[in-house]
Design a protein around this motif. Structure first.
Motif, mmCIF file in Angstrom:
data_model
loop_
_atom_site.group_PDB
_atom_site.id
_atom_site.type_symbol
_atom_site.label_atom_id
_atom_site.label_comp_id
_atom_site.label_asym_id
_atom_site.label_seq_id
_atom_site.Cartn_x
_atom_site.Cartn_y
_atom_site.Cartn_z
ATOM 1 N N MET A 1 1.345 -1.000 -0.336
ATOM 2 C CA MET A 1 0.100 -0.041 0.062
ATOM 3 C C MET A 1 0.917 1.651 -0.132
ATOM 4 O O MET A 1 0.660 2.346 -0.762
ATOM 5 C CB MET A 1 -1.026 0.030 1.073
ATOM 6 C CG MET A 1 -1.362 -0.689 1.603
ATOM 7 S SD MET A 1 -2.864 -1.185 -0.076
ATOM 8 C CE MET A 1 -4.047 0.411 0.439
ATOM 9 N N VAL A 2 1.939 0.927 0.621
ATOM 10 C CA VAL A 2 3.277 2.543 0.071
ATOM 11 C C VAL A 2 3.527 2.892 -0.606
ATOM 12 O O VAL A 2 3.855 3.597 -0.806
ATOM 13 C CB VAL A 2 4.081 1.760 2.548
ATOM 14 C CG1 VAL A 2 4.846 3.044 1.681
ATOM 15 C CG2 VAL A 2 3.993 1.939 3.424
ATOM 16 N N GLU B 1 2.370 1.816 -3.387
ATOM 17 C CA GLU B 1 1.192 2.266 -4.239
ATOM 18 C C GLU B 1 0.739 3.639 -3.780
ATOM 19 O O GLU B 1 0.598 4.646 -5.020
ATOM 20 C CB GLU B 1 0.250 1.673 -4.546
ATOM 21 C CG GLU B 1 -1.354 2.219 -5.028
ATOM 22 C CD GLU B 1 -2.082 0.913 -4.930
ATOM 23 O OE1 GLU B 1 -3.502 1.568 -4.385
ATOM 24 O OE2 GLU B 1 -2.118 -0.015 -4.721
ATOM 25 N N VAL B 2 0.430 3.840 -2.414
ATOM 26 C CA VAL B 2 0.245 5.932 -1.908
ATOM 27 C C VAL B 2 2.207 7.188 -3.129
ATOM 28 O O VAL B 2 1.041 7.310 -2.747
ATOM 29 C CB VAL B 2 -0.094 5.682 -0.587
ATOM 30 C CG1 VAL B 2 -0.113 6.905 -0.393
ATOM 31 C CG2 VAL B 2 -1.352 4.910 -0.787
ATOM 32 N N GLN B 3 3.154 5.744 -2.510
ATOM 33 C CA GLN B 3 4.318 7.120 -2.470
ATOM 34 C C GLN B 3 3.922 7.975 -3.550
ATOM 35 O O GLN B 3 4.617 8.907 -3.659
ATOM 36 C CB GLN B 3 4.940 6.634 -1.856
ATOM 37 C CG GLN B 3 5.815 6.004 -3.151
ATOM 38 C CD GLN B 3 6.790 5.019 -2.892
ATOM 39 O OE1 GLN B 3 7.815 4.976 -1.732
ATOM 40 N NE2 GLN B 3 7.759 4.199 -3.969
ATOM 41 N N HIS C 1 1.605 9.148 -5.737
ATOM 42 C CA HIS C 1 0.546 9.864 -5.989
ATOM 43 C C HIS C 1 0.319 11.158 -4.351
ATOM 44 O O HIS C 1 -0.405 11.706 -4.472
ATOM 45 C CB HIS C 1 -0.899 9.032 -5.473
ATOM 46 C CG HIS C 1 -0.353 8.230 -6.867
ATOM 47 N ND1 HIS C 1 -0.849 7.918 -7.815
ATOM 48 C CD2 HIS C 1 -1.302 7.068 -6.831
ATOM 49 C CE1 HIS C 1 -1.661 7.064 -8.271
ATOM 50 N NE2 HIS C 1 -1.346 5.378 -7.970
ATOM 51 N N ASN C 2 1.562 11.348 -3.838
ATOM 52 C CA ASN C 2 2.012 12.301 -2.741
ATOM 53 C C ASN C 2 2.843 12.623 -2.807
ATOM 54 O O ASN C 2 3.977 12.258 -3.066
ATOM 55 C CB ASN C 2 1.458 11.109 -1.530
ATOM 56 C CG ASN C 2 1.623 12.037 -0.168
ATOM 57 O OD1 ASN C 2 1.335 13.284 -0.695
ATOM 58 N ND2 ASN C 2 0.519 11.642 1.077
ATOM 59 N N LEU D 1 3.456 9.646 5.036
ATOM 60 C CA LEU D 1 2.144 9.356 3.916
ATOM 61 C C LEU D 1 0.335 9.409 4.395
ATOM 62 O O LEU D 1 -0.622 8.863 4.018
ATOM 63 C CB LEU D 1 1.176 8.253 3.365
ATOM 64 C CG LEU D 1 3.411 8.352 2.286
ATOM 65 C CD1 LEU D 1 3.752 6.760 1.556
ATOM 66 C CD2 LEU D 1 3.162 8.884 1.835
ATOM 67 N N VAL E 1 -1.979 4.366 5.381
ATOM 68 C CA VAL E 1 -2.238 3.731 4.639
ATOM 69 C C VAL E 1 -2.407 2.266 4.997
ATOM 70 O O VAL E 1 -2.802 2.109 3.618
ATOM 71 C CB VAL E 1 -0.134 3.531 4.112
ATOM 72 C CG1 VAL E 1 0.364 4.566 3.942
ATOM 73 C CG2 VAL E 1 0.541 2.206 5.063
ATOM 74 N N ASP E 2 -2.800 1.680 6.078
ATOM 75 C CA ASP E 2 -3.431 0.443 5.570
ATOM 76 C C ASP E 2 -4.587 -0.197 7.561
ATOM 77 O O ASP E 2 -3.936 1.142 7.943
ATOM 78 C CB ASP E 2 -2.609 -0.394 5.240
ATOM 79 C CG ASP E 2 -3.276 -1.188 4.854
ATOM 80 O OD1 ASP E 2 -4.684 -1.803 4.544
ATOM 81 O OD2 ASP E 2 -2.910 -2.452 4.340
#
Length: 175
Positions: free
Chosen positions: A51-52, A54-56, A58-59, A64, A67-68
């Protein structure tokens, strides 16, 4: 509330681990995880790395936020410039989290007026996010001092008792 904090290296290897409890509201700062949770916490944090990653992208921020979440566990993350991940797992009621069975509904927690004023009462509250962010930034400062040691190699586990005490102090201060 009980916490599990891990620093994960660039090859997804654990560099540092510590678990602790909240020190706010007269608590003693000792983690209350059950025996089976010790290994499950590692698994949950490492599963959240996907998840990290994936999110990193877009941010723009290093922190963050959450994240989950899994069952009653909430995972927060801070990324460093070198792609080291600071992962914090927080569990408001670790004694009632069933790791061995699938949970169909969230556990019911008694609600009192005293609990609503504590940081640990709501892991998704803005005050909690701010406290976790401050904790992560203070640990990040200690991390920078630690890795500036000329004998430190990238992805090497951190065994310094001074670093461990600084993380514990930051936890008592903010969490």
């Amino acid at each position: 509330m009980s916490y599990y904090f891990a620093i994960v290296g660039t090859r997804d290897n654990p560099l540092f681990e510590i678990d602790f409890g909240t020190s706010k509201g007269g608590a003693d700062g000792v983690a209350r995880f059950r025996d089976e949770a010790k290994h499950m916490n590692q698994f949950i944090v490492h599963a959240a790395i996907d998840m990290v990653e994936e999110v990193q992208w877009h941010n723009k921020e290093l922190y963050l936020k959450k994240v989950d979440s899994y069952q009653n566990n909430h995972i927060h993350c801070l990324l460093t410039g070198g792609n080291i991940k600071f992962m914090l797992l927080m569990n408001p009621d670790p004694t009632s989290t069933p790791y061995s069975t699938y949970q169909t509904s969230p556990p019911s927690r008694p609600s009192t007026a005293r609990q609503s004023t504590l940081l640990a009462s709501n892991p998704t509250a803005p005050q909690t996010e701010d406290a976790v962010r401050q904790f992560m930034l203070e640990v990040y400062e200690a991390w920078l001092k630690c890795i500036m040691n000329p004998f430190y190699q990238v992805n090497q586990a951190v065994t310094s008792p001074i670093f461990r005490s600084r993380v514990a102090t930051a936890a008592k201060k903010y969490l």
